[in-house]
Design a protein around this motif. Structure first.
Motif, PDB file in Angstrom:
ATOM      1  N   ASN A  57       0.758  -1.154  -0.152  1.00  0.00           N
ATOM      2  CA  ASN A  57      -0.019   0.041   0.062  1.00  0.00           C
ATOM      3  C   ASN A  57       0.766   1.328  -0.037  1.00  0.00           C
ATOM      4  O   ASN A  57       0.497   2.196  -0.889  1.00  0.00           O
ATOM      5  N   LEU A  58       1.995   1.183   0.912  1.00  0.00           N
ATOM      6  CA  LEU A  58       2.695   2.219   0.853  1.00  0.00           C
ATOM      7  C   LEU A  58       3.435   2.725  -0.587  1.00  0.00           C
ATOM      8  O   LEU A  58       3.780   3.694  -0.848  1.00  0.00           O
ATOM      9  N   THR A  59       3.946   1.543  -0.992  1.00  0.00           N
ATOM     10  CA  THR A  59       4.708   1.620  -2.414  1.00  0.00           C
ATOM     11  C   THR A  59       3.960   2.140  -3.530  1.00  0.00           C
ATOM     12  O   THR A  59       4.073   2.970  -4.183  1.00  0.00           O
ATOM     13  N   ASN A  60       2.539   1.697  -3.530  1.00  0.00           N
ATOM     14  CA  ASN A  60       1.344   2.159  -4.322  1.00  0.00           C
ATOM     15  C   ASN A  60       1.274   3.757  -4.162  1.00  0.00           C
ATOM     16  O   ASN A  60       1.210   4.426  -5.307  1.00  0.00           O
ATOM     17  N   THR A  61       1.197   4.084  -3.008  1.00  0.00           N
ATOM     18  CA  THR A  61       1.007   5.516  -2.705  1.00  0.00           C
ATOM     19  C   THR A  61       2.113   6.511  -3.166  1.00  0.00           C
ATOM     20  O   THR A  61       1.971   7.280  -3.732  1.00  0.00           O
ATOM     21  N   LYS A  62       3.473   5.944  -2.904  1.00  0.00           N
ATOM     22  CA  LYS A  62       4.640   6.676  -3.217  1.00  0.00           C
ATOM     23  C   LYS A  62       4.813   6.648  -4.796  1.00  0.00           C
ATOM     24  O   LYS A  62       5.106   7.574  -5.334  1.00  0.00           O
ATOM     25  N   LEU A 111       2.337   9.192  -5.971  1.00  0.00           N
ATOM     26  CA  LEU A 111       3.010  10.448  -5.823  1.00  0.00           C
ATOM     27  C   LEU A 111       4.061  10.848  -6.666  1.00  0.00           C
ATOM     28  O   LEU A 111       4.117  12.097  -7.027  1.00  0.00           O
ATOM     29  N   ASP A 112       4.698   9.901  -7.074  1.00  0.00           N
ATOM     30  CA  ASP A 112       5.947  10.358  -8.143  1.00  0.00           C
ATOM     31  C   ASP A 112       5.402  10.632  -9.392  1.00  0.00           C
ATOM     32  O   ASP A 112       6.002  11.345 -10.011  1.00  0.00           O
ATOM     33  N   LYS A 113       4.295   9.825  -9.895  1.00  0.00           N
ATOM     34  CA  LYS A 113       3.546   9.984 -11.349  1.00  0.00           C
ATOM     35  C   LYS A 113       3.004  11.556 -11.022  1.00  0.00           C
ATOM     36  O   LYS A 113       3.055  12.378 -11.966  1.00  0.00           O
ATOM     37  N   THR A 114       2.429  11.926  -9.932  1.00  0.00           N
ATOM     38  CA  THR A 114       1.860  13.372  -9.739  1.00  0.00           C
ATOM     39  C   THR A 114       2.743  14.303  -9.836  1.00  0.00           C
ATOM     40  O   THR A 114       2.348  15.474 -10.530  1.00  0.00           O
ATOM     41  N   SER A 124      -0.936  12.622   3.932  1.00  0.00           N
ATOM     42  CA  SER A 124      -2.040  12.285   5.024  1.00  0.00           C
ATOM     43  C   SER A 124      -2.166  11.103   4.967  1.00  0.00           C
ATOM     44  O   SER A 124      -2.368  10.206   5.859  1.00  0.00           O
ATOM     45  N   ILE A 125      -2.638  10.566   3.639  1.00  0.00           N
ATOM     46  CA  ILE A 125      -2.763   9.207   3.752  1.00  0.00           C
ATOM     47  C   ILE A 125      -1.793   8.080   3.956  1.00  0.00           C
ATOM     48  O   ILE A 125      -2.117   7.174   4.834  1.00  0.00           O
ATOM     49  N   ILE A 126      -0.397   8.471   3.515  1.00  0.00           N
ATOM     50  CA  ILE A 126       0.663   7.652   4.123  1.00  0.00           C
ATOM     51  C   ILE A 126       0.688   7.726   5.708  1.00  0.00           C
ATOM     52  O   ILE A 126       0.814   6.840   6.394  1.00  0.00           O
ATOM     53  N   GLY A 127       0.567   8.993   6.251  1.00  0.00           N
ATOM     54  CA  GLY A 127       0.608   9.120   7.550  1.00  0.00           C
ATOM     55  C   GLY A 127      -0.498   8.280   8.469  1.00  0.00           C
ATOM     56  O   GLY A 127      -0.429   7.780   9.454  1.00  0.00           O
ATOM     57  N   GLY A 128      -1.640   8.364   7.639  1.00  0.00           N
ATOM     58  CA  GLY A 128      -2.886   7.359   8.330  1.00  0.00           C
ATOM     59  C   GLY A 128      -2.495   5.865   8.192  1.00  0.00           C
ATOM     60  O   GLY A 128      -2.768   5.276   9.067  1.00  0.00           O
ATOM     61  N   LEU A 129      -1.831   5.444   7.062  1.00  0.00           N
ATOM     62  CA  LEU A 129      -1.549   4.090   7.000  1.00  0.00           C
ATOM     63  C   LEU A 129      -0.579   3.884   7.952  1.00  0.00           C
ATOM     64  O   LEU A 129      -0.402   2.642   8.642  1.00  0.00           O
ATOM     65  N   PHE A 130       0.523   4.744   8.273  1.00  0.00           N
ATOM     66  CA  PHE A 130       1.678   4.476   9.244  1.00  0.00           C
ATOM     67  C   PHE A 130       0.890   4.477  10.668  1.00  0.00           C
ATOM     68  O   PHE A 130       1.115   3.643  11.636  1.00  0.00           O
ATOM     69  N   ALA A 131       0.012   5.334  10.935  1.00  0.00           N
ATOM     70  CA  ALA A 131      -0.697   5.301  11.939  1.00  0.00           C
ATOM     71  C   ALA A 131      -1.413   3.947  12.382  1.00  0.00           C
ATOM     72  O   ALA A 131      -1.735   3.534  13.483  1.00  0.00           O
ATOM     73  N   LEU A 132      -2.179   3.504  11.329  1.00  0.00           N
ATOM     74  CA  LEU A 132      -2.686   2.326  11.465  1.00  0.00           C
ATOM     75  C   LEU A 132      -1.869   1.089  11.846  1.00  0.00           C
ATOM     76  O   LEU A 132      -2.126   0.268  12.523  1.00  0.00           O
ATOM     77  N   LEU A 133      -0.747   1.285  11.248  1.00  0.00           N
ATOM     78  CA  LEU A 133       0.319   0.177  11.304  1.00  0.00           C
ATOM     79  C   LEU A 133       0.598   0.257  12.908  1.00  0.00           C
ATOM     80  O   LEU A 133       0.817  -0.863  13.426  1.00  0.00           O
TER      81      LEU A 133
END
Length: 202
Positions: free
Chosen positions: A101-106, A109-112, A137-146
């Motif tokens: 999930n984190l890789t997909n989000t990154k 972000l890179d494409k954007t 914020s999404i990445i932070g939310g995923l990390f908080a979930l972890l």
């Protein structure tokens, strides 16, 4: 003078030999077939076995006891390993999913970052800075979930251990109560039988 020297050396040798025997006896006394590590139990069997020429003569019941203790230890180790492996596999799967999930989000972000400063998201035009804030914020939310998952896992593990401890204490109390009740019942029965015997005697 030579007589005293010989007497002194003989006495010194006897004392050293006695101390050595006492130390060996103390070490042997520490060994047990039913307590201690498997290594100590093997050492017990080896040291307490009789000698026949260059062979050791071992009691069969010692071997069976040692075999049973060894198998019990191996079963416990295998169970612990299986339980640990199951937990590790589950956590590895969850970590892999989170990393994916984190890789997909990154990647998103890179494409954007390669696109124009202004882009459409959900039908709305957003600046590059706003889009970056949203993604992080999404990445932070995923990390908080972890972190929440790790906390919940540790907490539930502690609760499970406490519950097992409480269950063991409750079972011990129940067993003590049952034993007391059984003794009381046997005492009452004996008193009743004594009364019956007295009545018959009359």
């Amino acid at each position: 003078m030579k007589y005293f020297k010989t007497l002194f050396l003989t006495t010194l040798c006897i004392l050293s030999f006695t101390t050595l025997i006492a130390q060996e006896t103390t070490e042997e006394d520490k060994l047990s077939l039913n307590e201690g590590s498997i290594d100590n139990q093997f050492e017990f069997v080896i040291q307490r076995s009789n000698n026949y020429q260059e062979y050791k003569v071992v009691k069969k019941n010692w071997l069976y006891t040692l075999k049973a203790h060894t198998l019990d230890s191996l079963k416990a180790i295998h169970k612990d390993l299986a339980d640990t492996q199951a937990i590790v596999d589950k956590q590895a799967l969850e970590i892999t999913e989170l990393k994916s999930n984190l890789t997909n989000t990154k990647d998103t972000l890179d494409k954007t970052n390669l696109e124009k400063d202004s882009m459409a998201l959900f039908g709305m035009q957003m600046s590059k800075g706003g889009y970056n804030v949203l993604m992080w914020s999404i990445i932070g939310g995923l990390f908080a979930l972890l972190l929440l998952f790790i906390y919940k896992f540790k907490n539930s593990n502690a609760i499970t251990k406490q519950a097992k401890k409480s269950l063991a204490e409750t079972e011990e109390e129940f067993e003590e109560h049952r034993r007391t009740a059984l003794e009381r019942e046997q005492k009452v029965r004996r008193q009743l039988q004594d009364e019956i015997n007295k009545q018959k005697g009359i």
